[in-house]
Design a protein around this motif. Structure first.
Motif, PDB file in Angstrom:
ATOM      1  N   GLU A 255     -45.167  -0.050  82.588  1.00 52.81           N
ATOM      2  CA  GLU A 255     -45.174   0.363  84.028  1.00 52.81           C
ATOM      3  C   GLU A 255     -46.542   1.077  84.285  1.00 52.81           C
ATOM      4  O   GLU A 255     -47.351   0.783  85.297  1.00 52.81           O
ATOM      5  CB  GLU A 255     -44.053   0.844  84.659  1.00 52.81           C
ATOM      6  CG  GLU A 255     -44.123   1.254  86.152  1.00 52.81           C
ATOM      7  CD  GLU A 255     -42.740   1.713  86.715  1.00 52.81           C
ATOM      8  OE1 GLU A 255     -42.841   3.159  86.809  1.00 52.81           O
ATOM      9  OE2 GLU A 255     -42.069   1.170  86.890  1.00 52.81           O
TER      10      GLU A 255
ATOM     11  N   TRP B   7     -46.945   8.127  82.826  1.00 54.84           N
ATOM     12  CA  TRP B   7     -48.022   8.232  83.815  1.00 54.84           C
ATOM     13  C   TRP B   7     -48.647   9.610  83.725  1.00 54.84           C
ATOM     14  O   TRP B   7     -49.816   9.707  83.792  1.00 54.84           O
ATOM     15  CB  TRP B   7     -47.263   8.087  85.345  1.00 54.84           C
ATOM     16  CG  TRP B   7     -46.871   6.767  85.691  1.00 54.84           C
ATOM     17  CD1 TRP B   7     -45.806   6.189  85.874  1.00 54.84           C
ATOM     18  CD2 TRP B   7     -47.859   5.912  86.016  1.00 54.84           C
ATOM     19  NE1 TRP B   7     -46.040   4.819  86.318  1.00 54.84           N
ATOM     20  CE2 TRP B   7     -47.317   4.678  86.693  1.00 54.84           C
ATOM     21  CE3 TRP B   7     -49.406   5.748  86.265  1.00 54.84           C
ATOM     22  CZ2 TRP B   7     -47.781   3.539  87.033  1.00 54.84           C
ATOM     23  CZ3 TRP B   7     -50.012   4.789  86.876  1.00 54.84           C
ATOM     24  CH2 TRP B   7     -49.268   3.574  87.140  1.00 54.84           C
TER      25      TRP B   7
ATOM     26  N   TYR C 243     -54.764   4.367  90.896  1.00 53.12           N
ATOM     27  CA  TYR C 243     -54.101   3.600  91.828  1.00 53.12           C
ATOM     28  C   TYR C 243     -52.580   4.552  91.739  1.00 53.12           C
ATOM     29  O   TYR C 243     -51.906   4.738  92.823  1.00 53.12           O
ATOM     30  CB  TYR C 243     -53.812   2.279  91.605  1.00 53.12           C
ATOM     31  CG  TYR C 243     -54.876   1.607  92.130  1.00 53.12           C
ATOM     32  CD1 TYR C 243     -55.339   1.580  93.433  1.00 53.12           C
ATOM     33  CD2 TYR C 243     -55.456   0.688  91.402  1.00 53.12           C
ATOM     34  CE1 TYR C 243     -56.320   1.025  93.996  1.00 53.12           C
ATOM     35  CE2 TYR C 243     -56.578  -0.384  91.760  1.00 53.12           C
ATOM     36  CZ  TYR C 243     -57.136   0.010  93.057  1.00 53.12           C
ATOM     37  OH  TYR C 243     -58.270  -0.932  93.582  1.00 53.12           O
TER      38      TYR C 243
ATOM     39  N   ARG D 224     -49.666   4.046  90.471  1.00 53.40           N
ATOM     40  CA  ARG D 224     -48.435   3.149  91.104  1.00 53.40           C
ATOM     41  C   ARG D 224     -48.333   1.807  90.286  1.00 53.40           C
ATOM     42  O   ARG D 224     -49.356   1.178  89.925  1.00 53.40           O
ATOM     43  CB  ARG D 224     -48.184   2.982  92.459  1.00 53.40           C
ATOM     44  CG  ARG D 224     -49.057   2.147  93.360  1.00 53.40           C
ATOM     45  CD  ARG D 224     -49.018   2.321  94.855  1.00 53.40           C
ATOM     46  NE  ARG D 224     -49.635   1.414  95.363  1.00 53.40           N
ATOM     47  CZ  ARG D 224     -51.055   1.536  95.677  1.00 53.40           C
ATOM     48  NH1 ARG D 224     -51.845   2.605  95.390  1.00 53.40           N
ATOM     49  NH2 ARG D 224     -51.794   0.811  96.501  1.00 53.40           N
TER      50      ARG D 224
ATOM     51  N   ASP E 121     -46.135  -2.525  93.215  1.00 59.74           N
ATOM     52  CA  ASP E 121     -46.804  -1.931  94.251  1.00 59.74           C
ATOM     53  C   ASP E 121     -48.123  -1.959  94.663  1.00 59.74           C
ATOM     54  O   ASP E 121     -48.511  -1.444  95.818  1.00 59.74           O
ATOM     55  CB  ASP E 121     -46.106  -0.248  94.308  1.00 59.74           C
ATOM     56  CG  ASP E 121     -44.534  -0.298  94.121  1.00 59.74           C
ATOM     57  OD1 ASP E 121     -43.975  -1.069  94.479  1.00 59.74           O
ATOM     58  OD2 ASP E 121     -44.492   0.936  93.539  1.00 59.74           O
TER      59      ASP E 121
END
Length: 141
Positions: free
Chosen positions: A39, A73, A88, A90, A94
């Motif tokens: 992710e 992240w 970004y 995200r 999204d």
């Protein structure tokens, strides 16, 4: 979005990044699980000996030494703040179509730059090798 073989090779989709993690040491309940790594833009870039190496599909930043409490992240942002994906902030699900398109372009640009750099390095090494061979030939004549 359905995965294709060419897209899978550049790990553009989270699904393909998740599939890349062959020997990841951390389970789903950990902060740096496979799902969370993918992710945050990472795909597995390790080996059977060095299992905790991951790289970003956009900027190419490689990180190792992951601990189960590391947030992907946060680590991505700390080590590659210039990365378009980090900016970004995200997951791909999204992003707008326009943002996803920009990431695709940034990814391809990074890959082309890396390939160019590698080709340039190889050409220099080849040229140097041939120069030495020619000098050796001239000395023997």
């Amino acid at each position: 979005m359905k995965s294709t073989s060419n897209i899978a090779k550049i790990f553009l989709l989270q699904e393909d990044r998740e599939k890349s993690f062959k020997h990841w040491p951390y389970k789903d309940d950990k902060k740096c699980s496979i799902r969370k790594m993918a992710e945050a833009g990472f795909y597995w870039h390790g080996t059977e000996q060095e299992i905790d190496i991951a790289a970003c599909f956009v900027c190419g930043k490689e990180l190792d030494g992951w601990e189960e409490s590391d947030d992907p992240w946060t680590e991505h942002q700390k080590h590659a703040p210039q990365c378009a994906f980090v900016k970004y902030g995200r997951p791909e699900s999204d992003l707008t179509c326009e943002e996803f398109g920009h990431l695709m372009m940034a990814t391809m640009k990074m890959r082309l730059q890396n390939q160019y750099t590698q080709m340039k390095t190889n050409a220099k090494m080849f040229t140097e090798k041939k120069r030495k061979e020619m000098e050796k030939l001239l000395r023997t004549q």
